[in-house]
Design a protein around this motif. Sequence first.
Motif, PDB file in Angstrom:
ATOM      1  N   ALA A  82       1.812 -14.936   9.225  1.00  0.00           N
ATOM      2  CA  ALA A  82       2.173 -15.779   8.083  1.00  0.00           C
ATOM      3  C   ALA A  82       0.850 -16.016   7.099  1.00  0.00           C
ATOM      4  O   ALA A  82       1.266 -15.976   5.765  1.00  0.00           O
ATOM      5  CB  ALA A  82       2.815 -16.946   8.462  1.00  0.00           C
ATOM      6  N   ARG A  83      -0.004 -16.257   7.544  1.00  0.00           N
ATOM      7  CA  ARG A  83      -1.425 -16.368   6.638  1.00  0.00           C
ATOM      8  C   ARG A  83      -1.692 -15.232   6.201  1.00  0.00           C
ATOM      9  O   ARG A  83      -2.138 -15.220   4.925  1.00  0.00           O
ATOM     10  CB  ARG A  83      -2.560 -17.147   7.665  1.00  0.00           C
ATOM     11  N   ALA A  84      -1.633 -14.010   6.809  1.00  0.00           N
ATOM     12  CA  ALA A  84      -1.836 -12.845   6.089  1.00  0.00           C
ATOM     13  C   ALA A  84      -1.195 -12.545   4.928  1.00  0.00           C
ATOM     14  O   ALA A  84      -1.737 -12.168   3.787  1.00  0.00           O
ATOM     15  CB  ALA A  84      -2.159 -11.616   7.121  1.00  0.00           C
ATOM     16  N   ALA A  85       0.151 -13.006   4.955  1.00  0.00           N
ATOM     17  CA  ALA A  85       1.399 -12.714   3.948  1.00  0.00           C
ATOM     18  C   ALA A  85       0.972 -13.540   2.753  1.00  0.00           C
ATOM     19  O   ALA A  85       0.933 -13.285   1.624  1.00  0.00           O
ATOM     20  CB  ALA A  85       2.556 -12.720   4.668  1.00  0.00           C
ATOM     21  N   LEU A  86       0.249 -14.716   3.350  1.00  0.00           N
ATOM     22  CA  LEU A  86       0.076 -15.692   2.111  1.00  0.00           C
ATOM     23  C   LEU A  86      -1.186 -15.249   1.218  1.00  0.00           C
ATOM     24  O   LEU A  86      -1.136 -15.103   0.144  1.00  0.00           O
ATOM     25  CB  LEU A  86      -0.369 -17.007   2.820  1.00  0.00           C
ATOM     26  N   ARG A  87      -2.194 -14.685   1.961  1.00  0.00           N
ATOM     27  CA  ARG A  87      -3.314 -13.926   1.449  1.00  0.00           C
ATOM     28  C   ARG A  87      -2.707 -12.872   0.493  1.00  0.00           C
ATOM     29  O   ARG A  87      -3.410 -12.771  -0.709  1.00  0.00           O
ATOM     30  CB  ARG A  87      -4.409 -13.901   2.373  1.00  0.00           C
ATOM     31  N   GLN A  88      -2.034 -12.244   0.930  1.00  0.00           N
ATOM     32  CA  GLN A  88      -1.601 -10.905   0.321  1.00  0.00           C
ATOM     33  C   GLN A  88      -0.799 -11.470  -1.003  1.00  0.00           C
ATOM     34  O   GLN A  88      -0.909 -10.877  -2.271  1.00  0.00           O
ATOM     35  CB  GLN A  88      -0.867  -9.990   0.944  1.00  0.00           C
ATOM     36  N   ALA A  89       0.029 -12.447  -0.719  1.00  0.00           N
ATOM     37  CA  ALA A  89       0.812 -12.984  -2.027  1.00  0.00           C
ATOM     38  C   ALA A  89      -0.307 -13.602  -3.202  1.00  0.00           C
ATOM     39  O   ALA A  89       0.134 -13.344  -4.355  1.00  0.00           O
ATOM     40  CB  ALA A  89       1.892 -13.943  -1.697  1.00  0.00           C
ATOM     41  N   ARG A  90      -1.229 -14.201  -2.784  1.00  0.00           N
ATOM     42  CA  ARG A  90      -2.007 -14.635  -3.532  1.00  0.00           C
ATOM     43  C   ARG A  90      -3.040 -13.759  -4.241  1.00  0.00           C
ATOM     44  O   ARG A  90      -3.297 -13.920  -5.376  1.00  0.00           O
ATOM     45  CB  ARG A  90      -2.946 -15.930  -2.928  1.00  0.00           C
ATOM     46  N   ALA A  91      -3.419 -12.808  -3.517  1.00  0.00           N
ATOM     47  CA  ALA A  91      -4.195 -11.720  -4.121  1.00  0.00           C
ATOM     48  C   ALA A  91      -3.202 -10.678  -5.118  1.00  0.00           C
ATOM     49  O   ALA A  91      -4.055 -10.361  -6.148  1.00  0.00           O
ATOM     50  CB  ALA A  91      -4.745 -10.633  -2.960  1.00  0.00           C
ATOM     51  N   ALA A  92      -2.040 -10.889  -4.897  1.00  0.00           N
ATOM     52  CA  ALA A  92      -1.308  -9.994  -5.925  1.00  0.00           C
ATOM     53  C   ALA A  92      -1.208 -10.523  -7.330  1.00  0.00           C
ATOM     54  O   ALA A  92      -0.844 -10.030  -8.432  1.00  0.00           O
ATOM     55  CB  ALA A  92       0.220  -9.862  -5.297  1.00  0.00           C
ATOM     56  N   ARG A  93      -1.485 -12.185  -7.478  1.00  0.00           N
ATOM     57  CA  ARG A  93      -1.575 -12.686  -8.925  1.00  0.00           C
ATOM     58  C   ARG A  93      -3.000 -12.302  -9.327  1.00  0.00           C
ATOM     59  O   ARG A  93      -3.233 -12.798 -10.640  1.00  0.00           O
ATOM     60  CB  ARG A  93      -1.271 -14.107  -8.689  1.00  0.00           C
ATOM     61  N   LEU A  94      -4.125 -11.743  -8.720  1.00  0.00           N
ATOM     62  CA  LEU A  94      -5.468 -11.726  -9.328  1.00  0.00           C
ATOM     63  C   LEU A  94      -5.227 -10.156  -9.971  1.00  0.00           C
ATOM     64  O   LEU A  94      -4.698  -9.345  -9.643  1.00  0.00           O
ATOM     65  CB  LEU A  94      -6.202 -11.544  -8.399  1.00  0.00           C
ATOM     66  N   PRO A  95      -6.413  -9.971 -10.848  1.00  0.00           N
ATOM     67  CA  PRO A  95      -6.432  -8.509 -11.246  1.00  0.00           C
ATOM     68  C   PRO A  95      -6.659  -7.598 -10.219  1.00  0.00           C
ATOM     69  O   PRO A  95      -7.571  -8.020  -9.294  1.00  0.00           O
ATOM     70  CB  PRO A  95      -7.822  -8.729 -12.376  1.00  0.00           C
ATOM     71  N   GLN A  96      -6.014  -6.355 -10.298  1.00  0.00           N
ATOM     72  CA  GLN A  96      -6.200  -5.391  -9.359  1.00  0.00           C
ATOM     73  C   GLN A  96      -7.078  -4.455 -10.109  1.00  0.00           C
ATOM     74  O   GLN A  96      -7.057  -3.965 -11.077  1.00  0.00           O
ATOM     75  CB  GLN A  96      -4.781  -4.767  -9.323  1.00  0.00           C
ATOM     76  N   THR A  97      -8.166  -4.070  -9.273  1.00  0.00           N
ATOM     77  CA  THR A  97      -9.247  -2.863  -9.704  1.00  0.00           C
ATOM     78  C   THR A  97      -9.233  -1.642  -8.864  1.00  0.00           C
ATOM     79  O   THR A  97      -8.748  -2.088  -7.608  1.00  0.00           O
ATOM     80  CB  THR A  97     -10.646  -3.572  -9.792  1.00  0.00           C
ATOM     81  N   THR A  98      -9.509  -0.623  -9.238  1.00  0.00           N
ATOM     82  CA  THR A  98      -9.398   0.563  -8.836  1.00  0.00           C
ATOM     83  C   THR A  98     -10.674   1.489  -9.026  1.00  0.00           C
ATOM     84  O   THR A  98     -10.882   1.652 -10.211  1.00  0.00           O
ATOM     85  CB  THR A  98      -8.467   1.511  -9.141  1.00  0.00           C
ATOM     86  N   ILE A  99     -11.336   1.811  -8.099  1.00  0.00           N
ATOM     87  CA  ILE A  99     -12.561   2.683  -8.489  1.00  0.00           C
ATOM     88  C   ILE A  99     -12.424   4.184  -8.022  1.00  0.00           C
ATOM     89  O   ILE A  99     -11.881   4.310  -6.611  1.00  0.00           O
ATOM     90  CB  ILE A  99     -14.026   1.992  -7.896  1.00  0.00           C
ATOM     91  N   GLU A 100     -12.591   5.102  -8.642  1.00  0.00           N
ATOM     92  CA  GLU A 100     -12.368   6.576  -8.506  1.00  0.00           C
ATOM     93  C   GLU A 100     -13.555   7.163  -8.677  1.00  0.00           C
ATOM     94  O   GLU A 100     -14.301   6.953  -9.835  1.00  0.00           O
ATOM     95  CB  GLU A 100     -11.010   7.081  -9.089  1.00  0.00           C
ATOM     96  N   SER A 101     -14.067   8.118  -7.827  1.00  0.00           N
ATOM     97  CA  SER A 101     -15.034   9.035  -8.007  1.00  0.00           C
ATOM     98  C   SER A 101     -14.991  10.300  -7.445  1.00  0.00           C
ATOM     99  O   SER A 101     -13.943  10.385  -6.574  1.00  0.00           O
ATOM    100  CB  SER A 101     -16.265   8.447  -7.268  1.00  0.00           C
ATOM    101  N   ALA A 102     -15.601  11.171  -8.087  1.00  0.00           N
ATOM    102  CA  ALA A 102     -15.451  12.678  -7.868  1.00  0.00           C
ATOM    103  C   ALA A 102     -16.535  13.402  -8.069  1.00  0.00           C
ATOM    104  O   ALA A 102     -17.220  12.968  -9.051  1.00  0.00           O
ATOM    105  CB  ALA A 102     -14.146  13.479  -8.646  1.00  0.00           C
TER     106      ALA A 102
END
Length: 269
Positions: A82-102
């Motif tokens: 339940a605490r992991a699901a809470l952290r995931q739900a709170r993280a979904a409200r934050l900006p999501q960043t993706t780093i790609e390299s090649a």
Amino acid sequence: MKRLTSLMALLAGGCMTAPAPPPTIAPPAATGPFADLPIASIAPVPENWWHLYDDPVLDRLVQASLAANADLRVAYANLDGARAALRQARAARLPQTTIESAATVDGSASQPSASSNVPTTDYDLALTASWDADLFGRLRSGASAAAADAGAQAAALDGLRVAIAADTVLAYVELCGATQALQVVSEQVRVQERSVAAVSSQLRAGEVSPLEVSQVTNLFETTRATIAPYEALQTNARYRLTTLQGRPPADARTNLRTAEQYSTTVAAG
């Protein structure tokens, strides 16, 4: 204009957040005069409340019961989930960043101006950031629901932990009480047995009547009959403590000798 008005109303309705949960209202039976009594405003009980007994034997028994209970381990796992699901739900409200390299190695065939023995390497690095505006309150409601679920799991864990500790303390107190009572009753039986022998001797000497011997014998048998219920209570407490510790029932006959020592110490004190 009618279509535009309908569209604007639909957008305005869609931007509305989820309604807040209704407030908790205590029933009238929970707000009576008894709520103002001093007993209703006691200090919070400590987490390891059984330490208030100041008995190391009881401390070891409670810790063993808590460590051996499978339901408690499941409750801990549910709380972690339940605490992991809470952290995931709170993280979904934050900006999501993706780093790609090649990295790409180009041969000399695709580079006509380069030397045939010198390949070229291309490095690409990209950073993408996205953020959900949460106009409809979906993420906020999901985080609130996850927090409520985590709170419910924590309450269930606390309730189970209190129940296990309470069962252990109750069984141990009953064991000590039955052991102490057995010691007292056994001493009474020994005294009354001597009384029966003395009155029987007086009967043979003609000093007392058979009625007096019958009365003393009846009192002796009545007192001796109370031993069996205390022994049953003692055995029952032993088996309960053994079961709470996850041990086989046969161990109830050999362990917990310290309970008798504790009862003897209490009686001496």
